[in-house]
Design a protein around this motif. Sequence first.
Motif, PDB file in Angstrom:
ATOM      1  N   TYR A 154      -2.654   4.946  -6.692  1.00 42.45           N
ATOM      2  CA  TYR A 154      -1.818   3.696  -6.829  1.00 42.45           C
ATOM      3  C   TYR A 154      -0.547   3.897  -6.409  1.00 42.45           C
ATOM      4  N   SER A 157       1.841  -0.157  -9.576  1.00 44.54           N
ATOM      5  CA  SER A 157       0.561  -0.033  -9.933  1.00 44.54           C
ATOM      6  C   SER A 157       0.097   0.848 -10.821  1.00 44.54           C
ATOM      7  N   SER A 214      -1.518  -0.334 -14.486  1.00 38.95           N
ATOM      8  CA  SER A 214      -2.771  -0.146 -14.674  1.00 38.95           C
ATOM      9  C   SER A 214      -3.368  -0.145 -16.102  1.00 38.95           C
TER      10      SER A 214
END
Length: 180
Positions: free
Chosen positions: A86, A90, A94
């Motif tokens: 990622y 992100s 997540s």
Amino acid sequence: MINSCRFLLLLIAVSVTGCSAIHGDIGPDKAQSDLRDSVEAPVVVSEGEAPFCKVPPMAIPETPKLETLPEPFSAKLYFLLDQTVYTDESRAESEEIYQEILDRGFSQVTISGHTDTSASNAYNEALSLRRAQKVLQELVDYGVPADTVRISAEGEYRLLVSTPDETVEVRNRRVEINAR
């Protein structure tokens, strides 16, 4: 046509004579044997009526409890170039996304992996599948039931940002999560 006429005559007979007149000859309004009384429930018949015409009280069914489904949810997680890692943003998002999916108890979660156009089509399809599998595994590890999750690999075919071939674009390197 003949059946229609017979039915019509039957309706006329019921409306003119009443229900008990039709059943008077065939109904159980005569004395019954002891054996029959022990096998069947007793029938109380008044003078001039047959049990076939009694209308039972109408039962009102209970209104079924309506189940409300959670509002649909969607999110995107972005990846580093040519990797299943990622981006920093992100990675931070997540766990919040996974927790939201777990808390809301969705019955269907769809994960679609995507890439940019910086490699061949075949390579990008394989990379998008690995990205989708990574998110699937993390969701399952987080506690989301595996049988509610479906994945797909879109490669570079559904770009978020239109670009020519061999173009690096972080917004195209993503996994889309849709839950309902």
